[in-house]
Write a protein that holds these residues in place. Structure first.
Motif, PDB file in Angstrom:
ATOM      1  N   HIS A  96      38.351  -8.748 136.091  1.00  0.00           N
ATOM      2  CA  HIS A  96      38.457 -10.305 136.719  1.00  0.00           C
ATOM      3  C   HIS A  96      37.794 -11.213 136.004  1.00  0.00           C
ATOM      4  CE1 HIS A  96      39.488 -12.422 140.207  1.00  0.00           C
ATOM      5  NE2 HIS A  96      38.153 -13.022 140.224  1.00  0.00           N
ATOM      6  N   PRO A  97      38.253 -12.370 135.548  1.00  0.00           N
ATOM      7  CA  PRO A  97      37.715 -13.133 134.759  1.00  0.00           C
ATOM      8  C   PRO A  97      36.338 -13.860 135.469  1.00  0.00           C
ATOM      9  CG  PRO A  97      39.793 -14.256 135.889  1.00  0.00           C
ATOM     10  CD  PRO A  97      39.751 -12.685 136.320  1.00  0.00           C
ATOM     11  N   VAL A 102      36.401 -22.598 138.413  1.00  0.00           N
ATOM     12  CA  VAL A 102      37.694 -23.579 138.306  1.00  0.00           C
ATOM     13  C   VAL A 102      38.748 -22.732 139.235  1.00  0.00           C
ATOM     14  CG1 VAL A 102      37.101 -24.352 135.995  1.00  0.00           C
ATOM     15  CG2 VAL A 102      38.273 -22.176 136.203  1.00  0.00           C
ATOM     16  N   CYS A 103      38.391 -21.716 139.840  1.00  0.00           N
ATOM     17  CA  CYS A 103      39.440 -21.026 140.807  1.00  0.00           C
ATOM     18  C   CYS A 103      39.601 -21.583 142.020  1.00  0.00           C
ATOM     19  CB  CYS A 103      39.241 -19.679 140.984  1.00  0.00           C
ATOM     20  SG  CYS A 103      40.417 -18.810 141.741  1.00  0.00           S
ATOM     21  N   GLY A 207      42.087 -15.430 143.672  1.00  0.00           N
ATOM     22  CA  GLY A 207      43.008 -16.912 143.354  1.00  0.00           C
ATOM     23  C   GLY A 207      44.087 -16.297 142.419  1.00  0.00           C
ATOM     24  N   ALA A 208      45.027 -15.347 142.564  1.00  0.00           N
ATOM     25  CA  ALA A 208      45.975 -14.987 141.635  1.00  0.00           C
ATOM     26  C   ALA A 208      47.171 -15.892 141.887  1.00  0.00           C
ATOM     27  CB  ALA A 208      46.138 -13.630 141.631  1.00  0.00           C
ATOM     28  N   LYS A 217      43.537 -29.225 144.145  1.00  0.00           N
ATOM     29  CA  LYS A 217      43.275 -30.357 144.926  1.00  0.00           C
ATOM     30  C   LYS A 217      41.812 -30.556 145.832  1.00  0.00           C
ATOM     31  CE  LYS A 217      46.484 -31.507 148.200  1.00  0.00           C
ATOM     32  NZ  LYS A 217      47.721 -31.731 148.709  1.00  0.00           N
ATOM     33  N   SER A 218      41.515 -29.367 146.200  1.00  0.00           N
ATOM     34  CA  SER A 218      40.434 -29.385 147.090  1.00  0.00           C
ATOM     35  C   SER A 218      39.548 -28.094 146.973  1.00  0.00           C
ATOM     36  CB  SER A 218      40.609 -29.746 148.235  1.00  0.00           C
ATOM     37  OG  SER A 218      39.536 -29.934 149.244  1.00  0.00           O
ATOM     38  N   ARG A 219      38.369 -28.022 147.201  1.00  0.00           N
ATOM     39  CA  ARG A 219      37.574 -26.723 147.298  1.00  0.00           C
ATOM     40  C   ARG A 219      37.212 -26.528 148.818  1.00  0.00           C
ATOM     41  NH1 ARG A 219      36.028 -25.372 142.298  1.00  0.00           N
ATOM     42  NH2 ARG A 219      36.326 -23.267 143.450  1.00  0.00           N
TER      43      ARG A 219
END
Lengths: 601, 435
Positions: A96-97, A102-103, A207-208, A217-219
């Motif tokens: 997993h990265p 940034v996800c 987050g795939a 757009k948002s967190r």
């Protein structure tokens, strides 16, 4: 109901027969992690993180696939379970990265949450990670018109595969290749083309799979509040949640940030369609009506409500003196039960028995092609309240599948018999159907007066003499009756913008200006009167409908999705206080005003 | 070596695969004729009494497996013959199907009758093209001769046998993965329960049996369970095929009773060690089982005997290793296979086999670090017992077994930064050729 009693971590738990150990644990609030399990789709048993120790069983068992039996003794925190589980978590993160910063899933990611709780503190992996389509967000590739796919983040839980096969009814997603090279894919990279595609972001535990609409757009910590609402784009009435952004100034002032389905086993299960999910931007868009307007020559000019109301009264009264059917109402079935009820009283009071005859209810229908096996079928009728209108005595024909009949109204308008048309449309553009004839009639003078009470500056509103700014479905507490005849409450998520008013209030003000007594000061008053007026019907419950206010997001699933509720205990517990905007934040504890100082020396 | 082969008798004769040969020289289809005069339950009792144990690897009693097949159901039942013989070092079913196919066909028909099925599927390994042709041709002859099809031998019993060739996945040999593949899906295992005996092929009751297992069924019916169990030691009765490969003079398939010791198999049947080099170790049951050392060679090659010695008879694929075999290389070689064949469904196996393979490559190439040995051990143990099917355990076994028995070789690799046991023959057969 037959129940079995088992013991989990020393706690006796009674569950209905047939429940799995994982379901029993979740319902009892005992944390057992899981990825491939989802309450709405079939059991796969492949992620292996839900392993538990069960007395009298030789190996550790996956709790998702083990059915509870009487007297079963389950351990979720035994040392060998803890160690084995941590081992599986280490495997999950091997490739997993870990690009959580940034996800888009970061902050509400089961992989993140569970790894923190159950995984090892660090990984022993020191080989380069497996990469499919590039590094970082470059690895996001097209996955159909609504989605993006990042295969590097995928943990191959196959929830998406099973969702498409079982719920959508069209197994568009599959796994290609084998072993550690397995990847999620669609035939010839065509991507997912489905009316239910947005649910894939919800089922994806990492987050795939992301929706293009919400991506970047948002967190989660930027959308701290959630409101229970009901989708109004078709007559199905899916239960949904509207997510509100904490800092609207960071998003051009818009507060609605996404729509997600809210579990209701009788209506929509865990799912909603893409129409309701993605079609919310118009509510806070540039075309939104923010204040009433009056025509002054060629232009519509913003005006104050008291000026508009007196002009409206005068023009309607003038038109009404020319004949019984001189004033006609064209009402969208997007109007709520409250609005139809007030309108009916208004019509009865002003026009007497001719009131109903002077009203035409309208909506549109469209085919929404779905596979035969789809478990969530979207309704054809694009309006939420056709049944509500019928129950209150409006003429809507039989069934929701029928089409509204505007021909009588159109003929009357085009013959010049009608002196004024009053349109009520709280729905999105196009919800009235084809009204080009009405625009033409006003423009060529056949129709002397056109009043539009709506939410958008549509072509029709632009042709009107008087425009009244109403409220869209997330801007008011309102009830709708879906195609099952179920009375449902949609709560106010964001206040109507500018000077726009709740539609029932506009109608009450009109009625009062025409000399009627409409004793309503709030929507509750309307519902109370409605409940009293219709005993023995579902409407008798109207005054007991529950409308929620924006609640902290951490309560959202706790209240709506019992199978996931405990997960949210981990989230949102250390959010910074959000200031300077109009979102109500009940439920979030006030920040500590003074930080206690440590004694020195 | 007084033992006379039964399963593989006369397989070197020309035309041994034909129906005429089978009927005239091997009392062919007499077992079926006799079976159809019995009640299905009596047949199952006979197989139980014979003590026949599954030849695919697990050694589960076949009669018991049939008994578990759900009886009271309106659904059809199925026999699935597991001919997906893919275990490294195993090539016995191949011989049976190629040289004595009617024995299998007869076995399928009798088994169908026993469990109340009307259809048997022979799921054959993807690479067995020519075997499929032989089988299909012989099945057609059996139909024409009235041994398959409608109203077999006038008894009113119907039975169809179909051959389905897989797409070349080792995992398709796992019984539920085989069923998935037969249904047209990816060859990935299902969660059990439900077991195939309750919900197998198309969710119907199914018995999945190995080729060699089914081949023994006609013999039991014909000669009686006592005859069968008298061959070999108690609870390990019947003729058994052994696949001997590696550093021996005469590698091949040998039939022997399970009272035969590993030493006899290596030195008598297979002619002894190649070039008379010293024996180092043996993998007695295909690549997925622990190694045995020279002092364990007198172990009888039976299910119970090998298990007692600390390994498993598995598919009876004996891989003989001489003193030129580097055990790190051996583990790397096998992990290369398991990494390639992992189906990818469950996490520990999918991620773990790749990680192990990478670690072993690093150690074998001399880049290994001291901590890699503990890591290798830890990762292997994180796979064992956590996976959906037995593949995970099988994949970790070569690592755990070689580390247990030959840890010094691993340490030498790390210490000296090179493979401490290079061999010329290995250079000629690189592990990663083709992949």
């Amino acid at each position: 109901m037959e129940t079995v009693t088992l013991t989990i971590d020393g706690r006796p738990i009674a569950v209905p027969k047939g429940r799995t150990v994982l379901q029993a644990a979740i319902e009892a609030g005992i944390s057992v992690p899981y990825y491939c399990y989802h309450p709405g789709i079939s059991i796969d048993g492949s992620c292996r993180v839900c392993i538990v120790k069960i007395d009298k069983m030789p190996k550790l068992q996956t709790s998702c696939s083990t059915v509870c039996t009487d007297g079963m003794v389950v351990h979720t925190q035994a040392p060998d379970v803890v160690e084995a589980r941590a081992g599986v978590f280490e495997f999950l993160l091997v490739n997993h990265p870990l690009d959580c910063p940034v996800c888009d899933k970061g902050g509400e990611c089961p992989l993140q949450d569970f790894s923190y709780t159950f995984g090892p503190a660090e990984s022993r992996m020191d080989f380069p990670r497996r990469v499919f389509d590039g590094e970082g967000v470059k690895a996001d590739v097209d996955f159909g018109p609504t989605l993006m796919l990042n295969r590097n983040r995928c943990i191959l839980c196959t929830r998406c595969v099973r969702f498409m096969k079982e719920i959508d009814g069209d197994a568009q997603i599959g796994i290609v290749d084998r072993g550690h090279g397995s990847e999620i894919a669609t035939f010839q990279e065509q991507g997912v083309h489905s009316l239910l595609s947005g649910n894939l972001m919800d089922v994806c535990p990492v987050g795939a799979i992301l929706t293009r609409d919400y991506r970047f757009k948002s967190r989660p910590w930027d959308n701290p509040a959630v409101v229970d609402t009901v989708c109004t784009f078709c007559s199905k009435g899916c239960n949904t949640s509207a997510w509100l952004k904490g800092k609207p100034e960071w998003a051009k002032g818009s507060r609605l940030i996404r729509m997600t389905p809210r579990y209701n086993p009788d209506v929509n299960g865990y799912w909603m369609c893409d129409i309701g999910r993605f079609n919310y931007h118009w509510i806070e868009g540039d075309q939104r009506l923010r204040r009433p307007m009056l025509r002054n020559g060629a232009a519509l000019e913003p005006s104050a409500w008291h000026d508009v109301q007196s002009r409206l009264r005068d023009r309607l009264q003038a038109a009404g003196t020319t004949g019984t059917s001189a004033v006609q109402f064209l009402v969208s079935a997007h109007a709520s039960v409250e609005e139809f009820f007030v309108l009916k009283q208004l019509l009865d009071g002003v026009l007497g028995n001719d009131g109903m005859a002077a009203t035409t209810v309208t909506w549109t229908s469209s085919e929404k092609p779905q596979p035969d096996g789809a478990k969530l079928k979207v309704s054809k009728a694009n309006a939420p309240n056709i049944n509500g209108a019928r129950d209150l005595g409006f003429h809507v024909g039989a069934g929701n599948e029928g089409a509204p009949d505007l021909s009588r109204l159109r003929a009357a308008v085009e013959n010049g018999q009608v002196k004024a048309v009053y349109v009520i449309d709280p729905g999105p553009d196009g919800s009235l159907g084809d009204v080009s004839w009405l625009i033409a009639a006003r423009q060529n003078g056949t129709l002397p007066l056109l009043v539009v009470q709506g939410v958008l500056m549509t072509e029709l509103a632009a042709a009107a003499d008087i425009v009244l700014a109403g409220a869209a479905y997330v801007e008011k507490d309102a009830m709708y009756v879906n195609d099952q005849g179920r009375l449902q409450a949609a709560s106010l998520a964001v206040a109507p913008p500018g000077e726009a008013l709740d539609d029932w209030r506009i109608l009450v003000n009109l009625g009062r200006s025409l000399g009627l007594t409409l004793p309503y000061d709030s929507a509750e008053d309307v519902r109370r009167t409605l409940a009293a007026a219709m005993p023995g019907t579902p409407y008798a419950e109207a005054d007991r409908q529950v409308f929620t206010r924006p609640v902290p997001a951490r309560n959202w699933l706790q209240a709506s999705n019992p199978s996931e509720r405990w997960k949210w205990d981990f989230l949102y517990q250390d959010l910074p206080p959000v200031k300077g905007h109009s979102v109500q934040m009940e439920g979030i504890p006030a920040p500590i005003a003074v930080i206690p100082l440590k004694p020195v020396g | 070596m007084a033992y006379e082969p039964i399963l593989t008798s006369q397989i070197d004769q020309p035309g041994s695969s034909t129906l005429d040969f089978y009927v005239q020289r091997r009392r062919g289809y007499e077992g079926l004729r006799k079976a159809l005069t019995l009640q299905p339950n009596d047949l199952i009792e006979q197989v139980k009494a014979s003590g026949l144990r599954g030849r695919g690897g697990a050694g589960f009693p076949t009669g018991l497996k049939w008994q578990f097949v759900l009886k009271d159901t309106p659904k059809p039942k199925y026999i699935c013959c597991n001919a997906d013989e893919s275990e490294p070092g195993t090539f016995k079913d191949h011989v049976l199907m190629e040289r004595n196919p009617h024995l299998l066909i007869e076995g399928c028909a009798i088994s169908c009758y026993a469990i109340g099925a009307k259809v048997a599927y022979i799921y054959i390994r993807g690479e067995f093209y020519h075997v499929q042709q032989i089988l299909e041709a012989e099945i057609e002859k059996a139909y024409k001769a009235g041994f398959l099809g409608k109203n077999i031998l006038g008894t009113g019993f119907d039975c169809d046998v179909f051959v389905h060739r897989g797409a070349g996945a080792y995992e398709a040999g796992e019984e539920t993965a085989l069923i998935e593949s037969l249904e047209g899906k990816r060859a990935q295992p299902r969660i059990k329960p439900p077991f195939p005996a309750v919900a197998g092929l198309y969710q119907c009751p199914t018995a999945v049996n190995n080729v060699e297992t089914l081949c023994n069924v006609p013999l039991i019916v014909l000669n009686g369970p006592e005859w069968f169990s008298a061959i070999g030691p108690e609870k390990n009765g019947g003729p058994k095929l052994f696949c001997i490969s590696g550093h021996v003079k005469k590698p091949g398939v040998y039939e022997a009773p399970m009272s035969t010791t590993l030493r006899e198999l290596v030195y008598d049947y297979a002619g002894g060690m190649l070039d008379d080099r010293p024996f180092k170790a043996i993998i007695p049951g295909g690549s997925s089982v622990p190694l045995l050392l020279p002092d364990q060679l007198d172990t009888p090659a039976s299910f119970d005997g090998v298990q007692k010695a600390g390994s498993l008879l598995g598919s009876a694929g004996l891989i003989v290793l001489n003193d030129t075999v580097c055990m790190v290389w051996l583990a790397m070689n096998l992990l290369h296979f398991y990494r390639h064949e992992s189906c990818g469904k469950c996490t520990p196996c999918r991620e773990g086999t790749n990680w192990l393979s990478q670690l072993l490559e690093r150690i074998e190439s001399g880049e290994g670090r001291p901590k890699d040995l503990d890591l290798l051990f830890g990762v292997s143990n994180n796979i064992v017992g956590k996976t959906l099917c037995a593949f995970g355990d099988a994949a970790a076994t070569p690592v755990l077994s070689t580390m247990k028995l030959f840890r010094a070789e691993y340490e030498a690799h790390v210490r000296e930064g090179r493979c401490t046991l290079p061999a010329e023959w290995r250079a000629k057969h690189p592990v990663f050729a083709g992949h």
